[in-house]
Design a protein around this motif. Structure first.
Motif, PDB file in Angstrom:
ATOM      1  N   VAL A   4      -3.237   3.571  -1.846  1.00 18.71           N
ATOM      2  CA  VAL A   4      -3.429   2.790  -3.066  1.00 18.71           C
ATOM      3  C   VAL A   4      -2.870   1.391  -2.818  1.00 18.71           C
ATOM      4  CG1 VAL A   4      -2.879   2.577  -5.532  1.00 18.71           C
ATOM      5  CG2 VAL A   4      -3.279   4.838  -4.520  1.00 18.71           C
ATOM      6  N   THR A  53       0.850  -1.188   0.000  1.00 19.99           N
ATOM      7  CA  THR A  53       0.000   0.000   0.000  1.00 19.99           C
ATOM      8  C   THR A  53       0.886   1.237   0.000  1.00 19.99           C
ATOM      9  OG1 THR A  53      -1.623  -1.228   1.304  1.00 19.99           O
ATOM     10  CG2 THR A  53      -1.915   1.145   1.157  1.00 19.99           C
ATOM     11  N   LYS A  68      -8.013   3.869  -1.162  1.00 23.47           N
ATOM     12  CA  LYS A  68      -8.374   4.927  -2.107  1.00 23.47           C
ATOM     13  C   LYS A  68      -8.484   4.397  -3.526  1.00 23.47           C
ATOM     14  CE  LYS A  68      -6.150   8.538   0.587  1.00 23.47           C
ATOM     15  NZ  LYS A  68      -5.054   9.507   0.647  1.00 23.47           N
ATOM     16  N   ASP A  69      -7.631   3.434  -3.855  1.00 19.50           N
ATOM     17  CA  ASP A  69      -7.620   2.876  -5.202  1.00 19.50           C
ATOM     18  C   ASP A  69      -6.941   1.511  -5.134  1.00 19.50           C
ATOM     19  OD1 ASP A  69      -8.065   2.723  -7.924  1.00 19.50           O
ATOM     20  OD2 ASP A  69      -6.420   4.054  -8.489  1.00 19.50           O
ATOM     21  N   ALA A 116     -11.687  -3.591  -2.026  1.00 22.41           N
ATOM     22  CA  ALA A 116     -12.430  -2.337  -2.193  1.00 22.41           C
ATOM     23  C   ALA A 116     -13.313  -2.035  -0.979  1.00 22.41           C
ATOM     24  CB  ALA A 116     -13.275  -2.404  -3.458  1.00 22.41           C
ATOM     25  N   GLN A 168      -4.558  -1.132  -7.546  1.00 25.51           N
ATOM     26  CA  GLN A 168      -3.816  -1.468  -8.766  1.00 25.51           C
ATOM     27  C   GLN A 168      -3.782  -2.991  -8.854  1.00 25.51           C
ATOM     28  OE1 GLN A 168       0.035   0.372  -8.914  1.00 25.51           O
ATOM     29  NE2 GLN A 168      -0.798   2.441  -9.010  1.00 25.51           N
TER      30      GLN A 168
END
Length: 116
Positions: A78, A74, A105-106, A99, A108
């Motif tokens: 992210v 992280t 926040k996001d 999620a 990948q």
């Protein structure tokens, strides 16, 4: 009278110096306000490690994905997921779990589908 003539330029110079110094101090304070402090940087690092721990805990506690080898990192909220999943459904399940974690926040998704 002559003393007043000599003092006036010094007084004006002193006043200008004070004005410039206060302007410089205000600019420096504004620049410092824009930079994160050491405490703020540490808080972000702690938040990131907490998010990573929550993600790993969620993955381990889920019977369907706990056996999967997924690496979690992280950075500033992210979450970066790497590793292999047996099918796209498993990958989708992992993404949904991540999620739902507070602070993410996001995501990948760098997971690769590799049939076993």
């Amino acid at each position: 009278m002559q003393n007043r003539k000599l003092i006036a330029p010094f007084f004006a110079a002193a006043l200008l110096s004070l004005t410039a110094a206060s302007s410089f101090a205000a600019d420096a304070a504004t620049a410092q306000a824009d930079k994160p402090t050491v405490t703020q940087k540490a808080a972000v690092a702690v938040d990131d490690s907490v998010i990573t721990a929550k993600v790993k805990s969620a993955l381990v506690s889920d019977k369907e994905v706990s056996a999967l080898k997924i690496n979690v990192t992280t950075k500033q909220g992210v979450v970066i997921l790497t590793g292999a999943v047996p099918n796209t459904e498993a990958g989708d399940r992992v993404i949904k779990m991540v999620a739902a974690i507070e602070g993410v926040k996001d995501i990948q998704n760098q997971l690769q589908v590799k049939a076993s």
